[in-house]
Scaffold this motif. Structure first.
Motif, short mmCIF file in Angstrom:
data_model
loop_
_atom_site.label_atom_id
_atom_site.label_comp_id
_atom_site.label_asym_id
_atom_site.label_seq_id
_atom_site.Cartn_x
_atom_site.Cartn_y
_atom_site.Cartn_z
N ILE A 1 29.38 -64.27 13.15
CA ILE A 1 29.89 -65.20 12.13
C ILE A 1 28.72 -65.73 11.31
O ILE A 1 28.81 -65.88 10.10
CB ILE A 1 30.68 -66.34 12.79
CG1 ILE A 1 31.95 -65.79 13.41
CG2 ILE A 1 31.03 -67.41 11.77
CD1 ILE A 1 32.73 -66.81 14.17
N GLN A 2 27.62 -65.99 12.00
CA GLN A 2 26.44 -66.50 11.30
C GLN A 2 25.99 -65.52 10.23
O GLN A 2 25.53 -65.90 9.16
CB GLN A 2 25.31 -66.71 12.32
CG GLN A 2 23.96 -66.99 11.73
CD GLN A 2 23.85 -68.39 11.18
OE1 GLN A 2 24.71 -69.22 11.44
NE2 GLN A 2 22.80 -68.66 10.44
N HIS A 3 26.13 -64.22 10.52
CA HIS A 3 25.70 -63.21 9.56
C HIS A 3 26.82 -62.76 8.65
O HIS A 3 26.71 -61.71 8.02
CB HIS A 3 25.11 -62.01 10.30
CG HIS A 3 23.72 -62.26 10.74
ND1 HIS A 3 22.63 -61.94 9.98
CD2 HIS A 3 23.24 -62.84 11.87
CE1 HIS A 3 21.53 -62.30 10.62
NE2 HIS A 3 21.87 -62.85 11.75
N ASN A 4 27.87 -63.53 8.56
CA ASN A 4 28.97 -63.25 7.62
C ASN A 4 29.68 -61.94 7.91
O ASN A 4 30.23 -61.33 7.01
CB ASN A 4 28.49 -63.20 6.16
CG ASN A 4 27.70 -64.41 5.80
OD1 ASN A 4 28.15 -65.51 5.99
ND2 ASN A 4 26.51 -64.19 5.28
N LEU A 5 29.66 -61.48 9.17
CA LEU A 5 30.33 -60.22 9.44
C LEU A 5 31.73 -60.43 10.00
O LEU A 5 32.57 -59.55 9.94
CB LEU A 5 29.51 -59.40 10.45
CG LEU A 5 28.09 -59.09 10.01
CD1 LEU A 5 27.35 -58.37 11.11
CD2 LEU A 5 28.09 -58.24 8.76
#
Lengths: 506, 326
Positions: free
Chosen positions: A45-49
């Motif tokens: 989620i942190q990496h927008n995936l």
């Protein structure tokens, strides 16, 4: 963590066939799994995936789904960096790199980390002023390359599964930063930023904007090939103007008038003298060209010009498919393919005659193209007589959006995946050797830095045989080759995906 | 010996009224025939039963029929059936029947059928259906006519074994021989390819020449790289690559193939000299040099459908990748 992530992906009952298979929109994971899974999800989620939202059936459970476009764009990160470096400069490139590494971060954090990176790169000799980096950050935000992440909604504390939202007008506004504390921390060689004023405002990379930029590169290259390099320059300017005045999601840009373009060309410092002198001619040659790079729609203000993405990407997709047919089947098959595409519906005999290809060869190529889905058959029955056998016309046609483009796109995905698999295989097979080589190199560097004499270094470096060294060099070159191949396959995928996207809009 | 020859004069009777001749008007068959021919002359489009009725109502139908049949067999009249009313019409035959002298009636029928086919020729089986003759008889007749040099057989380009028959001195139609690109019923693909490359080279040279003057502006450069089909035809004819005369239409078919190759584009403009549209051509660059996917082996792999993570064809041990990476 990678195996966990992979098992999450495969366990979510995706259609098999590789990392790039189009994912189903959402998968259900129970919230009460073990901590490692939670951690893996958090990282993604942190990496927008991965994104989450409350399940429809039960508001207290979150559903996680993959944002597959963002996952795909992982491949494009090197391209992003290269573009930013070309458009702006090194400091913006560093900022972007840090942001890509962090996934989501606040502005101050990004600036701080970039300043640290620059300091390390310049061996602590210079002190880079974070205010310069701040200006670069503002530039990136202004041109929409980075975008604010949605933040917690006001009623988030009440719900079990928080919702995130961001206002339209605030998406690209940088809040007020305090440079002073950052500069102080840098001087103290701190590694962490700690508390700072704008930690609530988080930024991420705006993939859509980069997609637009990649598409523009393709379009400018097309214009330069069609006419000449100066036309490419002019087209680049016009694309910038269109982007500023139109909605990025619409299939057609707003109209630009001739006078506006003229002013922009005059004001632009980088315009070549040839462009200034023959500006009207270049514009005319571009909009009269059959590739639909510019379309003239009206006469107000000296002429109104638009860009219709669906037409121009149809032409580009056709050029891509032509190239694929040419390389796979030959020039005669290309002639038949283009003929059928231009004339819409053709009979076998007509195709032979107009294309001037001998009958046997024409039949062979037609059926090969049919086998690989480039041509389709439509049968029309003629005659209603009950006695005589009914004569039927067999017509060939090209079904561009449904059949051909999708088949080519799937094949491109497969090719890209194969290149990645091959690369991974090569690296893992020779992992031991490559690790040994890497260790040796770092050892030699540190010892050289400490001032060890050359003959000792040579003795150490002989611990790897020449054959091993040449093998390592070969592996590296194969790796580069494969990376380059993946980048090129990505170009084709971008064109075909854009074509399908814009043709479904109209 | 010099006695005068006495010609017996007998009283000539009235001609015995034959049952077919009506005594009402006393017309002979010959007179009726003449009258019919006159009528046909008056009505060049043909006479039908009604006209005959109004003209000679007293003549018995059987007489008329017999006379008409005789005229038909003498090849003086033709019989037609009207399309709408399905009535029978008779009209005078215009063509001289001199060349059909010395042939018998069956041959005449065959000749007429072949004549009607004009310069497209007619197939053996079609003659048979139209004339309802026996196969062997027909073959004999055709051989005889060929021997007399009245007809000839030409093999069609669409089906190599099919022979069509046409009159001896007619030029076969283009659809039979195939036109300029067929010699001996074979498609000359090498000639077409050579002309193709030649035309492309001519247009390329023109474009190169136009690019030499970039200072005049891109519009001039573009317009200077156009060539009309007539000019190209002229240049190619001057090069004397082909032995026969190339027409502008022939060159246009070659140029069309180049358009479909994607190498040139066509635009129609009006020329000051000739009326109507003139087709002009120039080379164009493709908007994409080549698709990225074809630069890796998977883009052109013939066994891509069989490729997977397991099985005989895998990217890990793919021979095409091995060759490409070396």
């Amino acid at each position: 963590m990678l195996p966990i992530v992979e098992s999450l992906l495969w366990g979510n009952r995706w259609p098999s066939g590789g990392l790039l298979a189009p994912a189903r929109p959402s998968s259900i994971i129970r919230h009460s799994l073990c901590n490692r899974v939670k951690k893996a999800l958090a990282v993604m989620i942190q990496h927008n995936l991965v994104k989450f939202e409350a399940s429809e059936r039960n508001n207290n459970i979150a559903e996680y789904s993959i944002i597959h476009h963002n996952v795909y764009c992982l491949l494009r990160y090197p391209k992003y960096l290269y573009m930013i470096k070309r458009i702006y400069g090194t400091s913006e490139e560093i900022l972007l790199e840090i942001l890509l590494n962090l996934g989501q971060a606040s502005a101050s954090n990004v600036i701080f980390q970039s300043a640290n990176r620059l300091k390390e790169a310049n061996d602590d000799s210079e002190f880079s002023d974070p205010s310069a980096l701040h200006k670069s950050f503002l530039k990136l935000a202004q041109d929409n390359f980075i975008i604010r992440c949605p933040k917690l909604a006001d009623n988030a504390n009440i719900q079990k599964v928080p919702t995130l939202e961001v206002e339209e007008k605030e998406k690209f506004t940088v809040p007020h930063l305090e440079i002073g504390p950052i500069a102080k921390l840098l001087k103290e060689n701190a590694t962490q930023l700690g508390e700072h004023g704008d930690s609530e405002v988080i930024w991420r990379v705006n993939h859509e904007r980069f997609d637009v930029e990649l598409r523009n590169v393709i379009l400018v290259n097309a214009a330069a090939r069609r006419v000449d390099a100066t036309a490419g320059e002019l087209y680049h300017l016009i694309l910038k103007l269109w982007r500023e005045c139109s909605n990025p999601d619409s299939p057609t840009t707003n109209a630009l008038s001739f006078n506006v373009i003229k002013d922009a060309v005059r004001k632009n410092e980088g315009s070549s003298p040839v462009l200034l002198e023959h500006f009207e001619q270049y514009l005319r040659v571009l909009y009269e060209d059959t590739s639909s790079l510019i379309i003239r729609v009206g006469d107000a203000g000296g002429g109104q010009f638009v860009l219709n993405y669906s037409t121009v990407f149809e032409n580009l997709a056709c050029a891509t498919l032509d190239s694929i047919v040419l390389e796979r089947f030959g020039s005669k098959a290309l002639r038949l393919f283009r003929l059928t595409r231009i004339q819409k519906f053709m009979e076998q005999d007509q195709m032979q005659n107009i294309a001037m290809i001998p009958a046997k060869e024409a039949k062979m190529f037609t059926y090969k193209l049919l086998e690989h889905n480039f041509l389709q058959i439509k049968e029309l029955k003629k005659g209603t007589s009950n006695f005589a056998p009914v004569k039927s016309f067999i017509l060939f046609h090209v079904d561009l959006p449904q059949q051909v483009a999708r088949t080519a796109l799937e094949a491109s995905y497969k090719g890209l995946f194969n290149a990645m698999v091959r690369q991974m295989h090569d690296l893992t097979d020779n992992k031991r050797l490559l690790d040994k080589h890497a260790r040796l190199e770092t050892l030699l560097e540190t010892l050289r830095g400490e001032g060890l004499p050359e003959d000792e270094l040579a003795y150490l470096s002989d611990s790897m045989t020449a054959a091993e060294k040449s093998l390592v060099a070969r592996i590296h070159s194969m790796n580069d080759h494969l990376t380059l191949g993946q980048t090129q396959a990505d170009d084709t995928i971008l064109i075909l995906e854009s074509y399908l996207k814009f043709s479904s809009m109209t | 010996m010099a006695s005068p020859v006495v010609i017996k004069k007998e009283k000539v009777d009235e001609p015995r009224p034959s049952p077919s001749a009506d005594a009402g008007e006393g017309q002979t068959e010959a007179e009726i025939e003449c009258r019919m021919i006159e009528l046909m002359g008056e009505f060049p489009k043909g006479i039908n039963d009604k006209i005959l009725e109004t003209d000679m109502p007293n003549v018995d139908k059987k007489v008329k029929v017999a006379i008409l049949n005789r005229l038909l067999s003498q090849e003086k009249v033709n019989i037609f059936r009207a399309a709408v009313t399905k009535e029978l019409f008779w009209c005078l035959k215009q063509q001289p029947t001199s060349k059909l002298k010395g042939v018998d009636s069956e041959e005449k029928i065959v000749m007429r059928i072949i004549e009607e086919a004009g310069n497209k020729g007619i197939w053996n089986r079609d003659i048979r259906t139209k004339s309802s003759l026996n196969q062997t008889t027909l073959n004999k007749i055709l051989k005889a006519l060929e021997g007399k040099k009245l007809i000839k057989s030409v093999s069609s380009v669409s089906a190599a074994k099919k022979k069509v028959y046409m009159l001896f001195n007619l030029q076969p139609d283009r659809s039979v021989t195939g036109g300029s690109w067929y010699s001996d019923n074979e498609f000359e693909s090498e000639l077409v390819d050579v002309l193709n490359q030649q035309c492309y080279r001519i247009l390329q040279q023109k474009a190169e020449g136009a690019k030499q003057k970039p200072l005049e502006g891109p519009l001039i450069v573009r317009n200077a790289s156009f060539l009309s089909s007539k000019e190209i035809c002229q240049i190619i004819s001057d090069l004397k690559i082909v032995k026969f005369n190339l027409t502008v239409e022939d060159i246009e078919t070659i140029l069309d193939t180049l358009v479909y190759d994607g190498k040139i584009e066509m635009s129609s403009t009006t020329d000051g000299y000739s009326d109507g549209q003139v087709k002009t051509y120039r080379t164009v660059e493709k908007i994409l040099s080549s698709a990225g996917i074809v630069r890796i082996p998977c883009g052109v792999c013939p066994v891509i459908k069989m490729c997977g993570t397991v099985g005989a064809v895998q990217p890990k041990n793919c021979v095409y990748y091995d060759q490409w990476l070396d």
